[in-house]
Structure formats: structure tokens, C-alpha cells
Design a protein around this motif. Sequence first.
Motif, PDB file in Angstrom:
ATOM      1  N   ILE A  17       0.826  -1.206   0.000  1.00 50.60           N
ATOM      2  CA  ILE A  17       0.000   0.000   0.000  1.00 50.60           C
ATOM      3  C   ILE A  17       0.866   1.265   0.000  1.00 50.60           C
ATOM      4  O   ILE A  17       0.628   2.191  -0.771  1.00 50.60           O
ATOM      5  N   GLY A  18       1.878   1.313   0.845  1.00 55.86           N
ATOM      6  CA  GLY A  18       2.747   2.492   0.936  1.00 55.86           C
ATOM      7  C   GLY A  18       3.466   2.800  -0.370  1.00 55.86           C
ATOM      8  O   GLY A  18       3.379   3.920  -0.882  1.00 55.86           O
ATOM      9  N   PRO A  19       4.214   1.822  -0.939  1.00 54.54           N
ATOM     10  CA  PRO A  19       4.893   2.102  -2.205  1.00 54.54           C
ATOM     11  C   PRO A  19       3.929   2.465  -3.337  1.00 54.54           C
ATOM     12  O   PRO A  19       4.239   3.320  -4.168  1.00 54.54           O
ATOM     13  N   ALA A  20       2.756   1.841  -3.377  1.00 55.35           N
ATOM     14  CA  ALA A  20       1.786   2.170  -4.435  1.00 55.35           C
ATOM     15  C   ALA A  20       1.280   3.599  -4.285  1.00 55.35           C
ATOM     16  O   ALA A  20       1.125   4.322  -5.278  1.00 55.35           O
ATOM     17  N   ALA A  45      11.857  10.147 -15.125  1.00 57.97           N
ATOM     18  CA  ALA A  45      12.497   9.731 -13.874  1.00 57.97           C
ATOM     19  C   ALA A  45      11.583   8.812 -13.061  1.00 57.97           C
ATOM     20  O   ALA A  45      12.049   7.830 -12.476  1.00 57.97           O
ATOM     21  N   VAL A  46      10.288   9.107 -13.028  1.00 56.73           N
ATOM     22  CA  VAL A  46       9.339   8.243 -12.317  1.00 56.73           C
ATOM     23  C   VAL A  46       9.321   6.859 -12.957  1.00 56.73           C
ATOM     24  O   VAL A  46       9.350   5.835 -12.268  1.00 56.73           O
ATOM     25  N   LEU A  47       9.294   6.814 -14.280  1.00 55.14           N
ATOM     26  CA  LEU A  47       9.292   5.529 -14.977  1.00 55.14           C
ATOM     27  C   LEU A  47      10.598   4.774 -14.762  1.00 55.14           C
ATOM     28  O   LEU A  47      10.598   3.551 -14.570  1.00 55.14           O
ATOM     29  N   ALA A  48      11.726   5.494 -14.778  1.00 57.82           N
ATOM     30  CA  ALA A  48      13.021   4.864 -14.516  1.00 57.82           C
ATOM     31  C   ALA A  48      13.076   4.310 -13.098  1.00 57.82           C
ATOM     32  O   ALA A  48      13.556   3.196 -12.862  1.00 57.82           O
ATOM     33  N   CYS A  49      12.551   5.081 -12.147  1.00 58.55           N
ATOM     34  CA  CYS A  49      12.506   4.632 -10.756  1.00 58.55           C
ATOM     35  C   CYS A  49      11.676   3.359 -10.626  1.00 58.55           C
ATOM     36  O   CYS A  49      12.095   2.392  -9.982  1.00 58.55           O
ATOM     37  N   ALA A  50      10.508   3.339 -11.256  1.00 58.86           N
ATOM     38  CA  ALA A  50       9.644   2.158 -11.197  1.00 58.86           C
ATOM     39  C   ALA A  50      10.312   0.956 -11.846  1.00 58.86           C
ATOM     40  O   ALA A  50      10.247  -0.170 -11.319  1.00 58.86           O
ATOM     41  N   ARG A  63      15.361  -4.620  -9.718  1.00 57.50           N
ATOM     42  CA  ARG A  63      16.290  -4.958  -8.635  1.00 57.50           C
ATOM     43  C   ARG A  63      15.599  -5.235  -7.303  1.00 57.50           C
ATOM     44  O   ARG A  63      16.258  -5.607  -6.344  1.00 57.50           O
ATOM     45  N   ARG A  64      14.267  -5.000  -7.250  1.00 58.48           N
ATOM     46  CA  ARG A  64      13.497  -5.188  -6.020  1.00 58.48           C
ATOM     47  C   ARG A  64      14.093  -4.357  -4.875  1.00 58.48           C
ATOM     48  O   ARG A  64      14.222  -4.820  -3.740  1.00 58.48           O
ATOM     49  N   ASN A  65      14.451  -3.112  -5.206  1.00 58.68           N
ATOM     50  CA  ASN A  65      15.103  -2.230  -4.249  1.00 58.68           C
ATOM     51  C   ASN A  65      14.585  -0.803  -4.470  1.00 58.68           C
ATOM     52  O   ASN A  65      14.987  -0.132  -5.425  1.00 58.68           O
ATOM     53  N   LEU A  66      13.694  -0.351  -3.591  1.00 59.52           N
ATOM     54  CA  LEU A  66      13.096   0.970  -3.730  1.00 59.52           C
ATOM     55  C   LEU A  66      14.132   2.081  -3.593  1.00 59.52           C
ATOM     56  O   LEU A  66      14.099   3.061  -4.330  1.00 59.52           O
ATOM     57  N   LEU A  67      15.069   1.933  -2.673  1.00 67.33           N
ATOM     58  CA  LEU A  67      16.091   2.964  -2.483  1.00 67.33           C
ATOM     59  C   LEU A  67      16.908   3.164  -3.760  1.00 67.33           C
ATOM     60  O   LEU A  67      17.142   4.306  -4.183  1.00 67.33           O
ATOM     61  N   LEU A  68      17.316   2.089  -4.386  1.00 62.89           N
ATOM     62  CA  LEU A  68      18.084   2.196  -5.630  1.00 62.89           C
ATOM     63  C   LEU A  68      17.252   2.875  -6.716  1.00 62.89           C
ATOM     64  O   LEU A  68      17.755   3.737  -7.454  1.00 62.89           O
ATOM     65  N   GLY A  69      15.984   2.533  -6.811  1.00 62.20           N
ATOM     66  CA  GLY A  69      15.112   3.169  -7.792  1.00 62.20           C
ATOM     67  C   GLY A  69      14.983   4.661  -7.557  1.00 62.20           C
ATOM     68  O   GLY A  69      15.025   5.460  -8.497  1.00 62.20           O
ATOM     69  N   LEU A  70      14.827   5.063  -6.294  1.00 60.50           N
ATOM     70  CA  LEU A  70      14.725   6.481  -5.970  1.00 60.50           C
ATOM     71  C   LEU A  70      16.015   7.226  -6.299  1.00 60.50           C
ATOM     72  O   LEU A  70      15.978   8.344  -6.823  1.00 60.50           O
ATOM     73  N   VAL A  71      17.144   6.601  -6.010  1.00 59.02           N
ATOM     74  CA  VAL A  71      18.437   7.226  -6.322  1.00 59.02           C
ATOM     75  C   VAL A  71      18.570   7.422  -7.836  1.00 59.02           C
ATOM     76  O   VAL A  71      19.019   8.482  -8.298  1.00 59.02           O
ATOM     77  N   VAL A  72      18.171   6.423  -8.620  1.00 65.61           N
ATOM     78  CA  VAL A  72      18.238   6.539 -10.079  1.00 65.61           C
ATOM     79  C   VAL A  72      17.323   7.662 -10.570  1.00 65.61           C
ATOM     80  O   VAL A  72      17.721   8.488 -11.393  1.00 65.61           O
ATOM     81  N   GLY A  73      16.095   7.705 -10.071  1.00 64.51           N
ATOM     82  CA  GLY A  73      15.154   8.747 -10.502  1.00 64.51           C
ATOM     83  C   GLY A  73      15.618  10.145 -10.156  1.00 64.51           C
ATOM     84  O   GLY A  73      15.618  11.042 -11.006  1.00 64.51           O
ATOM     85  N   VAL A  74      16.025  10.347  -8.924  1.00 67.79           N
ATOM     86  CA  VAL A  74      16.500  11.672  -8.491  1.00 67.79           C
ATOM     87  C   VAL A  74      17.787  12.037  -9.223  1.00 67.79           C
ATOM     88  O   VAL A  74      17.971  13.177  -9.656  1.00 67.79           O
ATOM     89  N   GLY A  75      18.681  11.070  -9.381  1.00 69.94           N
ATOM     90  CA  GLY A  75      19.934  11.321 -10.088  1.00 69.94           C
ATOM     91  C   GLY A  75      19.706  11.718 -11.538  1.00 69.94           C
ATOM     92  O   GLY A  75      20.381  12.612 -12.062  1.00 69.94           O
ATOM     93  N   LEU A  76      18.747  11.069 -12.176  1.00 67.57           N
ATOM     94  CA  LEU A  76      18.427  11.398 -13.570  1.00 67.57           C
ATOM     95  C   LEU A  76      17.943  12.841 -13.699  1.00 67.57           C
ATOM     96  O   LEU A  76      18.403  13.590 -14.562  1.00 67.57           O
TER      97      LEU A  76
END
Length: 110
Positions: free
Chosen positions: A43-46, A76-81, A87-100
Motif C-alpha cells: 500500500i505504501g509504495p503504491a 524519472a518516475v518511470l526509470a525509478c519504477a 532490482r526489487r530495491n526501492l532505495l536504488l530506484g529512488l536514487v536513479v530517478g533523483v539522479g536522472l
Amino acid sequence: MSIELVGLALLMGLVTYPARALPLLAPGIERLPPPVIEYLRLIGPATLAALAALGALFPTDAAGHVEFHVGIEIVAVLACAAVTAWRRNLLLGLVVGVGLVALVRAVPLG
């Protein structure tokens, strides 16, 4: 910054706290069927994904006007998702999105 934002933050905390504290508030929740536990866990991630997509597609300008916009933010949102699912890793996805977004905004255009 407005004092109204403090009240809004407190209200948001009160509304979201029960979902985050569900394991503490409902003893025996681990006995629920696995699909229900998985649903509650997601629920939280969605919710965060929906808010990110909404904010990226319908940004608000300084005057408070909202209009449809497709830019680097939605990429960036699509890249994060995609990274999060891969990778099943929300932190890594957020880092990629923000970094982009940071990288594209740092590069001068012209």
C-alpha cells in the motif's frame, strides 16, 4: 513557508500512521493469508508511486496553476519504477530517478 503546512503535515501523519503501524496495532496480523499481507505491504509504495506520477504529470507553478506536463520528471518516475521492479530495491530506484533529474537539470541547454 506557511503555518498551514504544519497542520497539513500533522493531518497527513494522522491519516497515514495506522497503515504504517498496522503490525503494532493489530496483533496476530502475521496469521492473515499471504496475499493479504503482501497487499498491505504494498500500500505504501503504491501510494508513493501514484503521488509521484501525479506530481510529475500535473505540476503546480508558483501561482498555483496546474497543467499537464510531460518532461524529465515523468521519465524519472518511470526509470525509478523500472529499476525498483528489476532490482526489487526501492532505495536504488529512488536514487536513479533523483539522479536522472539532477543530471538533466545540471546540463545547460544551449
